[in-house]
Design a protein around this motif. Structure first.
Motif, PDB file in Angstrom:
ATOM      1  N   TYR A 128       0.858  -1.193   0.000  1.00 44.71           N
ATOM      2  CA  TYR A 128       0.000   0.000   0.000  1.00 44.71           C
ATOM      3  C   TYR A 128       0.890   1.238   0.000  1.00 44.71           C
ATOM      4  O   TYR A 128       1.659   1.460   0.931  1.00 44.71           O
ATOM      5  CB  TYR A 128      -0.919   0.001   1.225  1.00 44.71           C
ATOM      6  CG  TYR A 128      -1.963   1.087   1.191  1.00 44.71           C
ATOM      7  CD1 TYR A 128      -2.973   1.074   0.242  1.00 44.71           C
ATOM      8  CD2 TYR A 128      -1.931   2.133   2.109  1.00 44.71           C
ATOM      9  CE1 TYR A 128      -3.931   2.066   0.203  1.00 44.71           C
ATOM     10  CE2 TYR A 128      -2.887   3.140   2.077  1.00 44.71           C
ATOM     11  CZ  TYR A 128      -3.887   3.090   1.122  1.00 44.71           C
ATOM     12  OH  TYR A 128      -4.838   4.078   1.078  1.00 44.71           O
ATOM     13  N   LYS A 129       0.789   2.061  -1.063  1.00 46.10           N
ATOM     14  CA  LYS A 129       1.669   3.219  -1.225  1.00 46.10           C
ATOM     15  C   LYS A 129       0.952   4.558  -1.110  1.00 46.10           C
ATOM     16  O   LYS A 129       1.583   5.599  -1.219  1.00 46.10           O
ATOM     17  CB  LYS A 129       2.363   3.151  -2.589  1.00 46.10           C
ATOM     18  CG  LYS A 129       3.279   1.945  -2.751  1.00 46.10           C
ATOM     19  CD  LYS A 129       3.990   1.979  -4.097  1.00 46.10           C
ATOM     20  CE  LYS A 129       4.943   0.807  -4.238  1.00 46.10           C
ATOM     21  NZ  LYS A 129       5.673   0.839  -5.528  1.00 46.10           N
ATOM     22  N   GLN A 130      -0.357   4.550  -0.903  1.00 50.38           N
ATOM     23  CA  GLN A 130      -1.121   5.800  -0.907  1.00 50.38           C
ATOM     24  C   GLN A 130      -1.419   6.315   0.490  1.00 50.38           C
ATOM     25  O   GLN A 130      -2.340   7.093   0.691  1.00 50.38           O
ATOM     26  CB  GLN A 130      -2.438   5.589  -1.667  1.00 50.38           C
ATOM     27  CG  GLN A 130      -2.236   5.215  -3.127  1.00 50.38           C
ATOM     28  CD  GLN A 130      -3.559   4.910  -3.817  1.00 50.38           C
ATOM     29  OE1 GLN A 130      -4.484   4.401  -3.196  1.00 50.38           O
ATOM     30  NE2 GLN A 130      -3.638   5.238  -5.088  1.00 50.38           N
ATOM     31  N   ALA A 131      -0.653   5.894   1.452  1.00 50.63           N
ATOM     32  CA  ALA A 131      -0.938   6.250   2.845  1.00 50.63           C
ATOM     33  C   ALA A 131      -0.778   7.752   3.089  1.00 50.63           C
ATOM     34  O   ALA A 131       0.213   8.351   2.686  1.00 50.63           O
ATOM     35  CB  ALA A 131      -0.020   5.470   3.771  1.00 50.63           C
ATOM     36  N   ILE A 168      -5.397   2.530  10.962  1.00 52.32           N
ATOM     37  CA  ILE A 168      -5.456   2.727   9.505  1.00 52.32           C
ATOM     38  C   ILE A 168      -6.890   2.953   9.040  1.00 52.32           C
ATOM     39  O   ILE A 168      -7.857   2.573   9.707  1.00 52.32           O
ATOM     40  CB  ILE A 168      -4.835   1.523   8.748  1.00 52.32           C
ATOM     41  CG1 ILE A 168      -5.623   0.233   9.019  1.00 52.32           C
ATOM     42  CG2 ILE A 168      -3.376   1.347   9.131  1.00 52.32           C
ATOM     43  CD1 ILE A 168      -5.120  -0.954   8.234  1.00 52.32           C
ATOM     44  N   GLY A 169      -7.011   3.596   7.879  1.00 53.75           N
ATOM     45  CA  GLY A 169      -8.307   3.838   7.276  1.00 53.75           C
ATOM     46  C   GLY A 169      -8.811   2.618   6.517  1.00 53.75           C
ATOM     47  O   GLY A 169      -8.087   1.649   6.291  1.00 53.75           O
ATOM     48  N   LYS A 170     -10.043   2.708   6.099  1.00 51.83           N
ATOM     49  CA  LYS A 170     -10.688   1.586   5.410  1.00 51.83           C
ATOM     50  C   LYS A 170      -9.976   1.230   4.105  1.00 51.83           C
ATOM     51  O   LYS A 170      -9.814   0.054   3.767  1.00 51.83           O
ATOM     52  CB  LYS A 170     -12.148   1.926   5.128  1.00 51.83           C
ATOM     53  CG  LYS A 170     -12.940   0.808   4.487  1.00 51.83           C
ATOM     54  CD  LYS A 170     -14.363   1.251   4.186  1.00 51.83           C
ATOM     55  CE  LYS A 170     -15.124   0.165   3.444  1.00 51.83           C
ATOM     56  NZ  LYS A 170     -16.489   0.612   3.079  1.00 51.83           N
ATOM     57  N   GLY A 171      -9.548   2.278   3.354  1.00 48.01           N
ATOM     58  CA  GLY A 171      -8.871   2.031   2.080  1.00 48.01           C
ATOM     59  C   GLY A 171      -7.578   1.268   2.265  1.00 48.01           C
ATOM     60  O   GLY A 171      -7.287   0.329   1.513  1.00 48.01           O
ATOM     61  N   ALA A 172      -6.796   1.659   3.286  1.00 44.13           N
ATOM     62  CA  ALA A 172      -5.541   0.960   3.570  1.00 44.13           C
ATOM     63  C   ALA A 172      -5.809  -0.472   4.015  1.00 44.13           C
ATOM     64  O   ALA A 172      -5.099  -1.406   3.615  1.00 44.13           O
ATOM     65  CB  ALA A 172      -4.763   1.712   4.645  1.00 44.13           C
ATOM     66  N   ALA A 173      -6.851  -0.648   4.833  1.00 45.96           N
ATOM     67  CA  ALA A 173      -7.179  -1.990   5.333  1.00 45.96           C
ATOM     68  C   ALA A 173      -7.580  -2.925   4.202  1.00 45.96           C
ATOM     69  O   ALA A 173      -7.149  -4.084   4.135  1.00 45.96           O
ATOM     70  CB  ALA A 173      -8.314  -1.894   6.357  1.00 45.96           C
ATOM     71  N   GLU A 174      -8.390  -2.426   3.273  1.00 41.17           N
ATOM     72  CA  GLU A 174      -8.841  -3.273   2.157  1.00 41.17           C
ATOM     73  C   GLU A 174      -7.706  -3.599   1.199  1.00 41.17           C
ATOM     74  O   GLU A 174      -7.686  -4.677   0.597  1.00 41.17           O
ATOM     75  CB  GLU A 174      -9.984  -2.570   1.420  1.00 41.17           C
ATOM     76  CG  GLU A 174     -11.274  -2.503   2.237  1.00 41.17           C
ATOM     77  CD  GLU A 174     -12.371  -1.730   1.527  1.00 41.17           C
ATOM     78  OE1 GLU A 174     -12.063  -1.042   0.520  1.00 41.17           O
ATOM     79  OE2 GLU A 174     -13.535  -1.812   1.976  1.00 41.17           O
ATOM     80  N   ALA A 175      -6.759  -2.669   1.040  1.00 38.77           N
ATOM     81  CA  ALA A 175      -5.632  -2.915   0.146  1.00 38.77           C
ATOM     82  C   ALA A 175      -4.670  -3.940   0.717  1.00 38.77           C
ATOM     83  O   ALA A 175      -4.148  -4.803  -0.006  1.00 38.77           O
ATOM     84  CB  ALA A 175      -4.898  -1.608  -0.141  1.00 38.77           C
ATOM     85  N   VAL A 201      -9.012   0.240  13.173  1.00 38.37           N
ATOM     86  CA  VAL A 201      -9.417   0.587  11.804  1.00 38.37           C
ATOM     87  C   VAL A 201     -10.462   1.689  11.902  1.00 38.37           C
ATOM     88  O   VAL A 201     -11.436   1.574  12.652  1.00 38.37           O
ATOM     89  CB  VAL A 201      -9.998  -0.627  11.054  1.00 38.37           C
ATOM     90  CG1 VAL A 201     -10.413  -0.221   9.640  1.00 38.37           C
ATOM     91  CG2 VAL A 201      -8.989  -1.764  11.015  1.00 38.37           C
ATOM     92  N   LEU A 202     -10.264   2.773  11.163  1.00 40.55           N
ATOM     93  CA  LEU A 202     -11.159   3.919  11.225  1.00 40.55           C
ATOM     94  C   LEU A 202     -12.480   3.651  10.505  1.00 40.55           C
ATOM     95  O   LEU A 202     -12.514   2.991   9.461  1.00 40.55           O
ATOM     96  CB  LEU A 202     -10.496   5.140  10.588  1.00 40.55           C
ATOM     97  CG  LEU A 202      -9.258   5.704  11.288  1.00 40.55           C
ATOM     98  CD1 LEU A 202      -8.636   6.787  10.424  1.00 40.55           C
ATOM     99  CD2 LEU A 202      -9.614   6.238  12.664  1.00 40.55           C
ATOM    100  N   GLU A 203     -13.530   4.189  11.059  1.00 41.49           N
ATOM    101  CA  GLU A 203     -14.840   4.178  10.401  1.00 41.49           C
ATOM    102  C   GLU A 203     -14.862   5.324   9.394  1.00 41.49           C
ATOM    103  O   GLU A 203     -14.535   6.458   9.737  1.00 41.49           O
ATOM    104  CB  GLU A 203     -15.952   4.380  11.435  1.00 41.49           C
ATOM    105  CG  GLU A 203     -17.353   4.322  10.872  1.00 41.49           C
ATOM    106  CD  GLU A 203     -17.808   2.904  10.579  1.00 41.49           C
ATOM    107  OE1 GLU A 203     -18.581   2.743   9.614  1.00 41.49           O
ATOM    108  OE2 GLU A 203     -17.399   1.983  11.288  1.00 41.49           O
ATOM    109  N   PRO A 204     -15.226   5.069   8.125  1.00 41.17           N
ATOM    110  CA  PRO A 204     -15.253   6.166   7.140  1.00 41.17           C
ATOM    111  C   PRO A 204     -16.246   7.249   7.549  1.00 41.17           C
ATOM    112  O   PRO A 204     -17.299   6.964   8.109  1.00 41.17           O
ATOM    113  CB  PRO A 204     -15.702   5.465   5.847  1.00 41.17           C
ATOM    114  CG  PRO A 204     -15.407   4.024   6.061  1.00 41.17           C
ATOM    115  CD  PRO A 204     -15.583   3.776   7.524  1.00 41.17           C
TER     116      PRO A 204
END
Length: 417
Positions: A128-131, A168-175, A201-204
């Motif tokens: 994951y590179k978009q952190a 971490i956010g949801k996007g990072a977790a799913e990636a 894990v953060l709630e969006p």
């Protein structure tokens, strides 16, 4: 015998009959009006949706919050040469605010990573590179109203002991965990050669467009950030004011920061303070400029459409010269002829406005389908304004043809072939 004056409904019916008799010609005539109305309403719908999204987003962060940073912040900002030499804020500044400002409830640290730090996170072959990596204090989650989908937030002990933990956010977790995010709390991931434990894990957030940025969030303790990247000195102070004391807190924070940073009495602030209201005001100033540009662009289309309407109505006067002569011969007054042609011009442009509104609705829906994160909400005022402007175009550009028709000599008109 004098011909009775046509009532508006009859005049409107005659105007519709004339439009139906020349459908394609009428469409080409009002094409400029259609484009102009569509442009204004489509842009208004996007800007209205964006504003609602931004309002929801900043309100979710907290309407009592003050954001202090050493550079200019906000939606529209530019860093001039003098700003680039400013010293970053320090944790001691936040401690001074908390201690000395009576209108302040709490202060959180939000540290930013230096640009050349490797933020790539890896786990079991996934990368994951978009952190959006930030180092935050333990009270950051409370002050910014964060919610957790799983696990816990960073604690004071995590921060004091500089633990290698992250939320971490949801996007990072799913990636990183494509197989599912149900049991990732406690897993260890690698970042910049160090092992970090995922503790939450953060709630969006509800905001769509801006909320996606937070889905990429990776939060670690503030002191951990300073440990793994000592050169990461930039930080923001997020100050929560006491309920109903935002204005007072803003003044106190400004006064304390000026003293902390040694700003002389006559000098400007070498830092920036922002609030939710100011963010929205900045966005409104941008939308006002965009709106003026949209009006300028649509005015070209409306002008072209108005000239087209005037031209086609002049042609209509010529084609219907005999009809005008007959009507005058049996008692029609100049006012009756003028009203009839004005109604026809206004009906033509009104139908163009309606078509523009329908097209704008379609464009907005297509934008939402292509870019689901981009909000589009068509405001009622834009629809009403578009229709009123289109009618006004017909009235303004229909005056000359209508007056020309009214001034025709009945005898000459009857003899016209």
């Amino acid at each position: 015998m004098k011909l009775r004056a046509l009532v508006p409904s009859e005049t409107f019916a005659m105007a519709l009959d004339n439009v139906r008799a020349h459908k394609f010609r009428s469409f080409l005539t009002v094409l400029g009006i259609v484009i102009g109305v569509t442009t204004v309403i489509a842009i208004a719908s996007i800007l209205t949706g964006l504003r609602a999204n931004i309002v929801n987003f900043v309100e979710e962060y907290g309407t009592n919050n003050i954001y202090a940073f050493h550079l200019s912040t906000g939606i529209s900002f530019s860093h001039d040469r003098s700003e680039r030499t400013r010293k970053p804020l320090r944790p001691e500044d936040g401690e001074a605010i908390k201690e000395l400002a009576s209108a302040v409830e709490d202060v959180a640290n939000d540290g930013f990573i230096e640009w050349n730090f490797d933020k790539t996170i890896t786990y079991a072959g996934q990368t994951y590179k978009q952190a959006n990596l930030e180092g935050v204090s333990a009270n950051y989650g409370t002050i910014t109203n964060l919610s957790l989908q799983a696990g816990r937030f960073i604690s004071e002990i995590d921060d004091q002991h500089r633990r290698d933990v992250m939320v971490i956010g949801k996007g990072a977790a799913e990636a990183l965990f494509p197989q599912g995010t149900d049991s990732i709390v406690g897993k260890e991931v690698m970042m910049n050669g160090r092992a970090f434990e995922i503790i939450g894990v953060l709630e969006p957030r509800k905001g769509n467009l801006l909320g996606e940025t937070e889905e990429n969030s990776v939060l670690i303790p503030f002191r951990t950030l300073r440990k793994v990247s000592p050169r990461s000195e930039w930080m923001m102070l997020i100050v929560r004011a006491q309920s109903g004391q935002l204005r007072k807190a803003l003044d106190q924070v400004e006064d304390i920061l000026r003293r902390q940073r040694g700003v002389k009495y006559a000098d400007k602030n070498d830092f920036d303070l922002n609030t939710a209201d100011r963010f929205i005001e900045q966005f409104d100033s941008i939308t006002a400029m965009v709106g003026l540009v949209a009006i300028a662009l649509s005015s070209v289309g409306l002008l072209v459409g108005g000239i087209g309407v005037m031209n086609i109505m002049l042609v209509s006067v010529t084609e219907r010269t005999s009809e005008i002569g007959v009507r005058k011969a049996i008692g029609a007054r100049r006012g009756d002829i003028t009203r009839q042609f004005l109604f026809e011009a206004m009906t033509l442009t009104f139908l163009g406005g309606v078509l523009g509104v329908l097209l704008a609705i379609g464009v907005s829906q297509i934008i939402v389908l292509i870019f689901p994160a981009l909000p589009a909400s068509i405001p009622l005022w834009a629809v009403i304004t578009g229709l009123l402007v289109s009618i006004a175009i017909g009235l303004i550009f229909g005056v000359w043809p209508a007056r020309k028709a009214a001034r025709l000599d009945p005898i000459e008109a009857l003899r016209y072939e």
